[in-house]
Scaffold this motif. Structure first.
Motif, PDB file in Angstrom:
ATOM      1  N   LYS A 169      40.192  21.570 -25.301  1.00 34.75           N
ATOM      2  CA  LYS A 169      38.754  21.546 -25.011  1.00 34.75           C
ATOM      3  C   LYS A 169      37.962  22.034 -26.219  1.00 34.75           C
ATOM      4  N   SER A 226      29.576  14.901 -23.367  1.00 33.12           N
ATOM      5  CA  SER A 226      30.437  14.237 -22.386  1.00 33.12           C
ATOM      6  C   SER A 226      31.493  15.217 -21.867  1.00 33.12           C
ATOM      7  N   LYS A 227      31.331  16.493 -22.198  1.00 41.45           N
ATOM      8  CA  LYS A 227      32.182  17.575 -21.698  1.00 41.45           C
ATOM      9  C   LYS A 227      33.636  17.453 -22.129  1.00 41.45           C
ATOM     10  N   GLN A 228      33.864  16.717 -23.212  1.00 42.38           N
ATOM     11  CA  GLN A 228      35.248  16.658 -23.690  1.00 42.38           C
ATOM     12  C   GLN A 228      35.624  17.926 -24.429  1.00 42.38           C
TER      13      GLN A 228
ATOM     14  N   GLN B 130      36.047   6.989 -23.008  1.00 39.42           N
ATOM     15  CA  GLN B 130      35.673   8.405 -22.872  1.00 39.42           C
ATOM     16  C   GLN B 130      35.458   8.772 -21.408  1.00 39.42           C
ATOM     17  N   VAL B 131      35.372  10.059 -21.164  1.00 37.48           N
ATOM     18  CA  VAL B 131      35.207  10.529 -19.792  1.00 37.48           C
ATOM     19  C   VAL B 131      33.950   9.902 -19.204  1.00 37.48           C
ATOM     20  N   THR B 148      38.470  14.571 -15.659  1.00 39.33           N
ATOM     21  CA  THR B 148      37.788  14.909 -16.914  1.00 39.33           C
ATOM     22  C   THR B 148      38.707  14.702 -18.106  1.00 39.33           C
ATOM     23  N   SER B 150      40.125  12.545 -20.945  1.00 40.67           N
ATOM     24  CA  SER B 150      39.729  11.363 -21.698  1.00 40.67           C
ATOM     25  C   SER B 150      40.946  10.530 -22.063  1.00 40.67           C
ATOM     26  N   LEU B 152      40.673   8.864 -24.723  1.00 42.28           N
ATOM     27  CA  LEU B 152      40.500   8.849 -26.173  1.00 42.28           C
ATOM     28  C   LEU B 152      41.493   9.792 -26.833  1.00 42.28           C
TER      29      LEU B 152
END
Lengths: 354, 289
Positions: A169, A226-228, B130-131, B148, B150, B152
């Motif tokens: 994260k 995008s909260k990645q 992507q998410v 959540t 991804s 990617l």
């Protein structure tokens, strides 16, 4: 689209952009001031361009770069003699001076120069041989941006970027100087002369927490909104911009924080030196700096104009610390070693921690 | 007769000279300069010693991360090539033999990705993967990934981008060779009782192999040089040598090292392709027996 073709095309992009601009400017009657800057970094705002164009009776064109190295490449590969003014930061300006890419600036021609913060104008990196080569424009820090909804533990220093609870994260800025200095500060090493073996290992450890590195405003914004990612080192202005756009982000500056200063320079053999002087004077004027600093959606860093800085609302004021860990004062040889180290870190596969 | 023959040969030589000149100027000279650069001591003009050159190559192969990146630089494009073949062959067959009337129109549609910048394709894929993007959302609904999580920054994302970008090359090459198979041959086969499997194994596949080999060359070799795809879609989990070369040129300004890596990559890519081509050719010979 052969391999070679792709590389060649990438390498030629900067040149092509310049040629295109020259093509369009040749047909215009007014002189065209050609500047090089990051995209979306103040100088290409419509109101800015309009205000300056009406003052100077000229046209402003901008070529974009997306890394400091790219700016140097651009100047080396045909930019000298075409580009009038450019914006290197306080690390890279030294290499531009050393490589003879810039011309000295006569600050008596800049009416607003005396309003700049003295701690900035006196930076060693901007001077050589008793001459001034760079005019400080904006400055900021590279602290830690994090999502207060996901990051519950208090964040005080760069250690958050190495905190295993954020594995998968996290993100980290793709710049050799910022990378080495950040790791050095995390390790408690001297940021200018760190133990490079330790720094490399720390950066490899950090990499295991990242989804990806970020290089441009757009990269970080996409990843974060995008909260990645929930934590990363980030430019102060970019954190402000993200917050102003309605996304929760807290920004923390560690006690010793990586600080940068962006400076306008006049490129050697600039076709329009007088316009370049006018441009720089406009860029450091209260007119530009005040409006820009207050527009939070434009990721404004801190203004170099002292008068403007003092008049900002209290919550926006940042005091420039002359002793701040500036990204400056490293020699070309050190930079080369750091860049090599960073390239190795970037291209070393690591096992992600998830 | 022989005079006419000689004159024709001379004319051919004159007419071909520009083409050979171009190959010399655009292929051999750059390769030679790459080699020269890789033998140059860093940031010093002039050619270095042979020992120095070997040192730079040896250092590359002694370095464990470099070896891993080299392997990824070959296996990711290899998987993408095989996927292109698996998708492209039936597609080319459909265009050449099934929808022949609309074949040209379909070919044009197939070519559209050609006209789109590969950067746009990559960014579009980012949006899909992507998410919250459609592909990620679909995968999450099916329970393949977390909500959540991804898609990617993975090997799959890089492979997908390469397949998308290079599929038209594969289809076009195979289409060319399938189109040349006369229908009468297929009809004769059918008339003599051959099923679909035998038609494929004894006529269609062997006669499409030259096109397949050409397609594999057009996909595999440029794909090994990818640097934008792994950089943007691969995240920190994987790297390809294209990124190393790019970083050495644009970030470290170490052109000799970039040249060394480029030559290693070029030689390995050609060797990898040669192996693939040999295997394909062998399949053709075996089928003919």
């Amino acid at each position: 689209m052969s391999t070679l073709g792709r590389f060649a095309s990438r390498a030629l992009v900067a040149g092509a952009v310049i040629l295109t601009l020259l093509g369009t400017s040749a047909s215009a009657q007014k002189p065209t001031l050609l500047i090089a800057n990051w995209q979306g970094y103040g100088s290409d705002l419509p109101w800015v361009v309009q205000a300056f164009e009406s003052q100077c009776d000229c046209t402003v064109k901008q070529v974009d770069f997306s890394s400091e190295q790219q700016l140097l490449n651009m100047l080396h590969q045909g930019g000298v003699g075409r580009i009038d003014a450019a914006l290197p930061n306080s690390t890279y300006i030294r290499y531009a001076i050393d490589d003879g890419l810039l011309q000295p600036i006569d600050v008596s021609k800049l009416a607003n120069y005396h309003e700049l913060i003295p701690g900035l104008t006196s930076l060693g990196a901007l001077h050589q041989g008793g001459k001034v080569y760079g005019v400080p424009w904006l400055w900021g820090t590279v602290g830690i941006g994090y999502d207060p909804n996901s990051v519950k533990a208090p964040v005080t220093g760069y250690a958050a970027l190495w905190d295993k609870q954020y594995a998968g994260k996290a993100t980290f800025n793709d710049d050799p100087v910022i990378a080495v200095m950040t790791a050095a500060l995390y390790l408690g090493e001297d940021p200018y002369h760190p133990d490079l073996a330790k720094v490399k290992q720390a950066l490899l450890d950090q990499k295991r927490l990242d989804v990806t590195y970020w290089a441009t405003t757009d990269d970080f914004t996409k990843l974060y909104t995008s909260k990645q990612v929930v934590v990363g080192n980030v430019w102060s202005g970019l954190a402000t911009q993200i917050k102003a756009n309605g996304y929760p982000i807290d920004y923390v500056t560690p006690k010793d924080v990586v600080t940068w200063v962006d400076n306008w320079v006049i490129v050697k053999n600039a076709p329009h030196p007088q316009l370049a002087y006018q441009w720089i004077d406009f860029m450091i004027s209260q007119q530009f700096q005040d409006r820009y600093a207050r527009d939070l959606k434009q990721q404004p860093p801190s203004p170099a104009n002292q008068v403007v800085a003092q008049n900002l609302p209290a919550d926006m004021q940042q005091t420039f610390q002359p002793g701040a860990v500036l990204e400056t004062g490293i020699s070309q040889a050190t930079y080369n070693a750091w860049a090599q180290l960073w390239t190795e870190v970037k291209t070393t596969p690591v096992k992600p921690l998830r | 007769m022989s005079r006419g023959h000689r004159a024709r040969r001379r004319a051919a030589a004159v007419l071909l000279a520009p083409a050979y000149g171009l190959i010399l100027a655009l292929v051999l000279v750059p390769l030679a300069s790459l080699l020269a650069y890789s033998l140059t001591p860093a940031r010093v003009h002039g050619i270095g010693s042979l020992a120095l050159a070997f040192d730079r190559y040896l250092r590359f192969f002694r370095d464990a991360p470099s070896r891993i990146v080299l392997v990824d630089s070959l296996t990711i494009p290899a998987v993408a090539t095989l996927l292109c073949l698996a998708i492209g062959w039936p597609l080319a067959y459909a265009l050449a033999k099934v929808h022949r009337r609309r074949g040209n129109a379909l070919l044009v549609i197939l070519m559209t990705p050609f006209f789109v910048s590969y950067l746009l394709i990559i960014y579009a894929l980012m949006g899909l993967l992507q998410v919250g993007g459609p592909l990620q959302a679909a995968a999450a609904t099916l329970g393949l990934v977390g909500g959540t999580q991804s898609l990617l920054y993975s090997r799959g994302a890089v492979t997908l981008a390469l397949v998308y970008e290079y599929l038209p090359f594969m289809v076009l090459s195979i289409y060319g060779s399938l189109e040349r198979i006369e229908d009468s041959v297929l009809e004769a086969g059918r008339g003599l009782g051959a099923g679909a499997g035998r038609l494929f194994g004894e006529i269609l596949w062997p006669r499409s192999v030259p096109g397949v080999i050409a397609g594999c060359a057009l996909v595999f070799i440029p794909a090994t040089g990818s640097f934008v795809e792994p950089q943007i879609l691969g995240g920190t989990r994987l790297s390809m040598l294209g990124e190393v070369i790019n970083a050495q040129i644009n970030q470290t300004f170490d052109l000799p090292r970039a040249a060394t890596v480029s030559l290693v990559l070029t030689v390995c890519a050609v060797l990898g392709f040669a192996l693939l081509a040999l295997a394909l050719d062998l399949s053709r010979r075996l089928a003919r027996r």
